[in-house]
Enzyme design. Structure first.
Site, mmCIF file in Angstrom:
data_model
loop_
_atom_site.group_PDB
_atom_site.id
_atom_site.type_symbol
_atom_site.label_atom_id
_atom_site.label_comp_id
_atom_site.label_asym_id
_atom_site.label_seq_id
_atom_site.Cartn_x
_atom_site.Cartn_y
_atom_site.Cartn_z
ATOM 1 N N GLY A 288 -28.789 -35.522 40.878
ATOM 2 C CA GLY A 288 -29.129 -34.879 39.610
ATOM 3 C C GLY A 288 -28.313 -35.444 38.469
ATOM 4 O O GLY A 288 -27.237 -36.016 38.678
ATOM 5 N N TYR A 351 -32.208 -29.616 31.460
ATOM 6 C CA TYR A 351 -31.585 -29.381 32.751
ATOM 7 C C TYR A 351 -32.031 -28.043 33.343
ATOM 8 O O TYR A 351 -32.386 -27.946 34.522
ATOM 9 C CB TYR A 351 -30.065 -29.414 32.586
ATOM 10 C CG TYR A 351 -29.284 -29.283 33.869
ATOM 11 C CD1 TYR A 351 -29.172 -30.364 34.741
ATOM 12 C CD2 TYR A 351 -28.651 -28.091 34.202
ATOM 13 C CE1 TYR A 351 -28.452 -30.255 35.920
ATOM 14 C CE2 TYR A 351 -27.924 -27.973 35.373
ATOM 15 C CZ TYR A 351 -27.826 -29.049 36.229
ATOM 16 O OH TYR A 351 -27.109 -28.940 37.403
#
Length: 446
Positions: A288, A351
């Protein structure tokens, strides 16, 4: 990065000063180590109402190695028990809900520092609003007790929606030092597709299983790989080609195999399947990135790059590996969400959208993956975890992140890793479609 405030509060002057000023007094957490792998002491087996599986649950609790005390008279006399398990599955109304208070009120103050409280509940019934109200009440009870209990103790609710035997892996996890940073959580344990396979050795539940971890060259991914190896797995470590040198070092240290690969590549799933022709038992989506900026100042590239790495790649590779049968029956998929995806964060619309998307993926795919492929799908949602990324956060924001939870401190990468390994265990086959926050019961979000 060292938590200097936590260290200071462990000294005599620190305890005196923080007490006088009313400041948080976080307790050092007992995490798993080879020297102290489990708790030792008394476990109180308490009940509310008349549960139907008292004897079976007692056997599961005895398997933890703790000294089970199962009568109310002796429970109130036990000195500093390390855990209390309240079986509230038979709570059907306010009268039996009061039994939860009656069971814990006499003993909660004496619970040892770093101890555990687990409440077992049933699913709220859509056909009985009195039972549903009482069982939902357990959630508010557990979350509130977790915020007030202090001294490094944790409180969690396990909803039993299938045979109680399916809860063994979850109880072992929550009653161990491996769950040190998991508190205020509601975990549902259901029925399994077929017979549940329990590990031959609970100390190495992943023996004979192959796991792939993305984003494994550093940080949380490296900790996940290391923990899976400790628990018996053979690991394949994946990260971007630019991190190949670090990836190779980690793979060599853990006795695993390195796979330098851009997970956003259109054919990443196919290439993973080719690299592990015998298949995987555990797939951990950990890779990520963040590209923080307020929406008004966020160009399209910052949005799309985060969504591509954090969500689109997970969707594509999961679909490809399941379609190819590369995740074997009895296996597990564990994705990484975030409390940002649950509560939101300023400057993180990209995000938070990607991590909320992981939650949606898990809830939708889990029942179908179990029915069609015999694979469970769950997610961990980390809160403030001490990594190089959080070490770069400005001081006051970093301190707020550390203190704004019930345990008053940041978590460690190993805390996320322990939860991932519990999800990955074959004994956790009854745990499916769950999103468990590893955040010390952060004050952000539910």
């Amino acid at each position: 990065m060292a938590d200097r405030y936590l260290n200071f509060t462990g000294t005599a002057p620190g305890r005196f000063l923080t007490r006088r000023l009313g400041l948080p007094q976080p307790a050092p957490l007992h995490r798993f180590s080879a020297e102290r792998p489990r708790f030792e002491g008394k476990l109180l087996h308490l009940t509310a109402g008349e549960p139907a599986h008292r004897e079976e649950l007692g056997k599961l609790l005895a398997g933890t190695g703790l000294d089970v005390v199962s009568t109310a008279a002796t429970a109130s006399q036990a000195e500093h028990p390390v855990a209390a398990v309240v079986d509230a599955t038979a709570v059907t109304g306010l009268d039996t809900l009061a039994d939860v208070h009656a069971a814990l009120h006499p003993v909660v103050r004496s619970l040892a520092a770093g101890g555990r409280v687990i409440v077992l509940g049933a699913l709220p019934s859509p056909d009985d609003h009195h039972q549903a109200a009482a069982q939902q009440g357990l959630e508010g009870f557990v979350r509130s007790l977790g915020k007030e209990i202090g001294r490094g103790r944790t409180v969690n609710l396990v909803r039993v929606a299938g045979p109680v035997a399916g809860a063994e892996s979850t109880l072992r996890f929550l009653l161990s030092p491996k769950s040190a940073y998991v508190s205020g959580q509601v975990i549902q344990v259901g029925a399994t597709e077929g017979e549940l396979t329990l590990p031959e050795n609970w100390d190495r539940p992943l023996a004979g299983r192959t796991a792939l971890v993305t984003g494994a060259a550093r940080g949380i991914g490296e900790a996940v790989a290391e923990t899976l190896v400790r628990d018996g797995a053979e690991v394949v470590l994946l990260d971007v080609p630019s991190a190949e040198a670090d990836l190779a070092k980690v793979a060599e240290r853990l006795g695993g195999r390195a796979l330098p690969l851009d997970i956003t590549a259109a054919d990443a799933g196919e290439r993973i399947a080719e690299f592990v022709p015998d298949g995987l038992d555990v797939l951990v989506h950990n890779a990520g990135i963040t590209r923080d900026r307020r929406l008004a100042n966020m160009p399209a590239e910052r949005w799309s790059s985060v969504l591509e790495v954090n969500l689109a790649s997970v969707l594509r590779t999961t679909d490809a590996l399941l379609e190819a049968g590369a995740v074997r029956r009895g296996g597990s998929i564990v994705a990484t969400a975030s409390i940002a995806g649950i509560a939101g964060n300023t400057g993180q619309t990209n995000y938070a959208a990607s991590k909320a998307g992981i939650v949606g993926l898990v809830r939708s795919l889990a029942p179908r993956a179990a029915a069609e492929h015999g694979v469970t799908v769950n997610a961990v949602a980390p809160g403030f975890i001490e990594t190089k990324m959080t070490a770069a956060v400005p001081l006051f924001i970093r301190e707020a992140g550390r203190r704004m939870n019930s345990l008053g401190q940041g978590g460690l990468p190993v805390d996320v890793a322990e939860t991932t390994s519990w999800f990955a265990s074959p004994g956790s086959g009854a745990v499916n479609g769950q999103v468990v926050r590893v955040c010390g019961q952060s004050l952000l979000g539910a």
